[in-house]
Enzyme design. Structure first.
Site, PDB file in Angstrom:
ATOM      1  N   ASP A 192     -39.945  10.794  48.494  1.00 20.09           N
ATOM      2  CA  ASP A 192     -40.308  12.177  47.987  1.00 20.09           C
ATOM      3  C   ASP A 192     -40.119  12.313  46.659  1.00 20.09           C
ATOM      4  O   ASP A 192     -39.783  11.477  45.729  1.00 20.09           O
ATOM      5  CB  ASP A 192     -39.529  13.400  48.641  1.00 20.09           C
ATOM      6  CG  ASP A 192     -37.878  13.007  48.527  1.00 20.09           C
ATOM      7  OD1 ASP A 192     -37.286  13.730  49.153  1.00 20.09           O
ATOM      8  OD2 ASP A 192     -37.815  12.121  47.909  1.00 20.09           O
ATOM      9  N   ALA A 193     -40.692  13.508  45.950  1.00 18.77           N
ATOM     10  CA  ALA A 193     -40.611  13.796  44.630  1.00 18.77           C
ATOM     11  C   ALA A 193     -39.492  13.882  43.689  1.00 18.77           C
ATOM     12  O   ALA A 193     -39.676  13.239  42.539  1.00 18.77           O
ATOM     13  CB  ALA A 193     -41.405  15.111  44.352  1.00 18.77           C
TER      14      ALA A 193
END
Lengths: 434, 226
Positions: B26-27
C-alpha cells in the site's frame, strides 16, 4: 456585535501538533510492576477437580453444567500457589505461606483424600465432592512456622511434605499406601485421620504417589516406599503390601538419587550422575531393556546411552526423560509423540526439537521440564511454552480440540508457564503473567 | 545501422505492455514489489499459489496510539513506556510466534493424525496451501532504543495494515501503546532487495537484465513447490 470567536475549520499542522503535546499521558503500569502468579485449570469438570463450582452447579437456572473445559481457565486463589498435584479426580494446591491454611483441595473426597471437609448443612457429616478449593486442616505442632514444600496425589490417597514436621498422609489405606498399618474393614470416607510420618534416615525432600503406593526421597539420596506391591512397584524385593515406609535396595543402594517419579505402577529414579533406575510394572515394555519379566520388584539400572539424564517422569504406560542437552526421549506403549506409527518401543526414542519450536530462527529454545499424566505427556520450554501430547481423555490436553495428539502440540496460555501437574483427565498449571 | 531500425523512423519499441502486479503494497509502505510483464503474468499466478513467505522490516514507536495505527493518524491516547525492556518484548514476540505457529498447523488442512503430517511438522514444511487469515511464521526484534524499536517479520497472506495492527497490539500487550512508523518489504518469495530496481534504474536495459537474472531462480522455485 458578533462574537470574536473564529469558526472551527480544518486544523492546521501546528494546531494538531500543539493538541498532541497537550494531550494527557496515561500510565498503566510503572517501572516496578510485578508479574502476578496465576493458576490455570482445564479438563473434566464433573468431579469438581477444577475448583470452579459454576461448572458443576451453574449459578443461573437456565445454564447447563459444563462437562469439559477444553481450554485453560483461570482459577482465582487467595495465596500464591507454589505446588500443585492432580490425582484421579481430585486436586491439591499448596502454598509456601506461614498462615494457618497452607493446603487446599478440591474434587472427589470419597476416601477422605482431601481430609475431613465438614458439611455446612449437617455438622457431623462430611462432603463427598468438594467443588471449590477448600482448606485442609493439618495437625501441625507449629502451624505458623512450618512450611508446606510439596503435595502429591495418587488414586485415592494424598501426601503433603512439610519442611520440619515430616510427611502427612491421608486417604485410602487399604494397601498401606498411607504408611500406617492396614485396618480391616476401615471406612475411609468422612475419616478425620491424618497420619504423620517422621522416621526416615534424614529429611524427606520429595514425595511421589503412584496409583496405590507412595515413594519418599530423602536428603541423603535414599528412597523409601510403602503401599501395594503386586507389580513390584514398592521395589522391596517382594510382591506383598508394605504398610511402613521401607528403604529400597537393589541397584539404588548407595546411589545418591536426586529425583523420583511415578504415576501408575511403574517407577523411575534419577541419580546425580545422570543414570536412571526403574522398577515396577513392565507390561508395556517400560523396563524391557533390562529384563523380559513383566514385573520388576527390585530397582534395576537402565543402561541407556542417551547422555546425562536430568529429569524423568513416569506415566501409566509410557515414560519420558529429559537429558542435560535439553533433548526429550520417550519409550513404552501408547501415543508416544512421534506420530501414529510409533506405538511401542523398549528403547528410548528422541523427539526432534523442531517440534518444540526450535529452528534456525530460535536456536536457543530448550525443554526445561517434563511431566506425565496417565496417558498424556507435557513438556515446558525455557521460554515458558507448554507442549502436550498423548490421549486426549475428556479434554485433558487443553488444546481446545477433542482429538488425540500424536506429536507435541502447543497449549495457548496467557502467560509464562512455570509448572504443570498432569492428572488422569485434568491438568493444573502455575503461570506467571506478562 | 540501417535507417529502418532507427527509433524515430520505426516508432517506440513497446507501444503497449501488459503489466500485472504481484502481492499488494500500500501507499505508506516501501520495498520489493514484484511486477510481471506480458507472458510473465502467467508465472505470477503460479508464484501466488506457491504461498512463499514475505519478510518485512517494521519500525515502531512506543507511547502513542492513533486510530489507523500509523504515526500520521489522529491521536487516540498517549502512555508511558519506560517500563518496557527488551526481555518483555521478546516474551511477547515468543507468544505471538507460538499462537501463529498453531494457526499455521490448523489452517494447513492436513489431518494431524497421519504419519506424513508428523514428518512434515518435524521438518517445518507445513504451510496453508489455500486461503487463510494472515499468519506470522517468524518474528524477531532487531533493535530496541526507547521509544522506538524495529522488528523483522516473516509472514503469509498478510496486508500491511495487518502488520500495523500487530504493532499496535504489541503495544497493548506491553501495557503501553505503539504506532507503526515504517513498513518495508525486504523479501517477497525469491525476490530480495538485491534484485530490486531503484527509482533511478527504471529503464529498459536494467529491467531486461533483472528479468534475465531472476528467470532461473523463479523456475527452480516453481519446480520445487509444484
Amino acid at each position: 456585535r458578533r462574537g470574536l470567536a473564529k469558526p472551527a475549520g480544518p486544523r492546521s499542522v501546528r494546531q494538531l501538533r500543539e493538541a498532541e503535546e497537550a494531550a494527557p499521558v496515561f500510565q498503566y503500569v510503572g517501572k516496578a510492576a510485578k508479574r502476578k502468579d496465576r493458576v490455570f485449570v482445564w479438563g473434566f469438570c464433573y468431579s469438581g477437580a477444577l475448583g470452579v463450582p459454576s461448572f458443576v452447579k451453574p449459578d443461573v437456572g437456565w445454564k447447563k453444567p459444563r462437562r469439559i473445559q477444553p481450554t485453560p481457565y483461570r482459577l482465582e486463589t487467595e495465596e500464591k500457589i507454589s505446588s500443585a498435584a492432580c490425582g484421579y479426580g481430585f486436586t491439591l494446591l499448596s502454598s509456601n505461606t506461614m498462615d494457618i491454611t497452607k493446603v487446599w483441595g478440591m474434587g472427589l473426597n470419597k476416601d477422605s483424600q482431601l481430609g475431613f471437609q465438614r458439611s455446612i448443612r449437617d455438622r457431623t457429616k462430611g462432603y463427598e465432592y468438594v467443588l471449590e478449593p477448600s482448606p485442609i486442616p493439618l495437625p501441625l505442632e507449629k502451624p505458623q512456622q512450618t512450611r508446606v514444600l510439596q503435595v502429591s496425589c495418587g488414586r485415592a490417597h494424598s501426601l503433603i511434605l512439610t519442611d520440619s514436621e515430616g510427611v502427612f498422609t491421608m486417604g485410602n489405606n487399604s494397601y498401606g499406601q498411607c504408611g500406617r498399618k492396614v485396618v480391616e474393614d476401615e471406612t475411609y470416607s468422612e475419616s478425620h485421620l491424618i497420619h504423620q510420618l517422621k522416621e526416615f534416615d534424614s529429611r524427606v525432600v520429595q514425595v511421589v504417589c503412584g496409583q496405590d503406593h507412595s515413594l519418599f526421597r530423602t536428603k541423603k539420596g535414599a528412597v523409601y516406599a510403602c503401599g501395594w506391591g503386586a507389580d513390584g512397584q514398592t521395589g522391596l524385593g517382594h510382591y506383598n503390601i508394605t504398610s511402613v515406609p521401607t528403604k529400597l535396595r537393589g541397584d539404588i543402594a548407595g546411589v545418591n538419587i536426586i529425583q523420583v517419579s511415578s504415576y501408575g505402577d511403574c517407577c523411575l529414579a534419577v541419580s546425580d550422575e545422570g543414570d536412571v533406575f526403574g522398577w515396577g510394572n513392565s507390561e508395556y515394555l517400560q523396563l524391557a531393556s533390562v529384563t523380559e519379566t513383566t514385573q520388576v520388584n527390585v530397582p534395576r539400572h537402565l543402561p541407556f546411552k542417551i547422555g546425562k539424564i536430568k529429569e524423568a517422569a513416569c506415566g501409566g504406560t509410557g515414560n519420558i526423560v529429559l537429558t542435560e542437552e535439553g533433548n526429550v526421549f520417550v519409550w513404552g506403549y501408547g501415543i508416544l509423540g512421534k506420530g501414529p506409527n510409533l506405538t511401542e518401543t523398549a528403547v528410548p526414542e528422541m523427539i526432534p526439537p523442531s517440534l518444540f519450536g526450535w529452528s534456525d530462527f530460535n536456536p536457543d529454545i530448550r525443554v526445561a521440564h517434563v511431566r506425565c499424566g496417565l496417558s498424556q505427556f507435557a513438556a515446558l520450554t525455557n521460554r515458558g511454552e507448554l507442549f502436550v501430547w498423548g490421549k486426549n481423555l475428556r479434554g485433558c490436553l487443553g488444546t481446545g480440540r477433542m482429538e488425540d495428539h500424536y506429536f507435541p502440540w502447543r497449549v495457548t496460555v496467557p502467560g509464562e508457564v512455570v509448572d504443570v501437574a498432569c492428572g488422569v483427565d485434568h491438568m493444573v498449571s502455575m503461570v506467571k503473567s506478562f | 545501422p540501417v535507417l529502418a531500425d532507427h527509433p524515430l523512423v520505426r516508432g517506440p519499441r513497446f507501444r503497449r505492455l501488459k503489466i500485472g502486479a504481484g502481492h499488494r503494497l500500500d501507499a505508506k509502505s516501501s520495498g520489493v514489489f514484484v511486477l510481471g510483464i506480458g507472458h510473465g503474468n502467467k508465472l505470477l499466478t503460479d508464484l501466488y499459489n506457491c504461498h512463499l513467505t514475505k519478510v518485512y522490516t517494521v519500525g515502531g514507536l512506543f507511547g502513542k496510539a492513533t486510530d489507523d495505527f500509523s504515526d500520521t493518524g489522529k491521536l487516540v491516547e498517549k502512555t508511558t513506556f519506560d517500563h518496557i525492556t527488551r526481555e518483555k518484548l521478546e516474551r511477547i514476540l515468543a507468544v505471538i510466534q507460538g499462537t501463529n505457529h498453531k494457526a499455521l498447523l490448523m489452517h494447513s488442512n492436513i489431518d494431524m493424525k497421519t504419519q506424513e503430517a508428523y514428518e512434515l511438522a518435524v521438518k517445518g514444511l507445513i504451510r496453508p496451501m489455500g486461503k487463510s487469515p494472515p499468519i506470522i511464521t517468524a518474528i524477531r526484534c532487531l533493535q530496541l532504543v526507547l521509544p522506538e524499536f524495529q522488528l523483522e517479520i516473516h509472514c503469509l497472506h498478510e496486508t500491511q495494515q495487518y502488520l500495523r495492527k500487530m504493532v499496535h497490539e504489541i503495544g497493548l500487550e506491553l501495557k503501553s501503546s505503539a504506532v507503526c512508523t515504517q513498513v518495508r518489504r525486504i523479501r517477497d518469495g525469491v525476490f530480495t532487495l538485491d534484485d530490486a530496481l531503484l527509482r533511478t534504474q527504471w529503464n529498459l536495459q536494467s529491467i531486461q537484465n533483472a528479468i534475465w537474472d531472476c528467470q532461473l531462480k523463479v523456475k527452480r522455485e516453481l519446480e520445487k513447490t509444484l
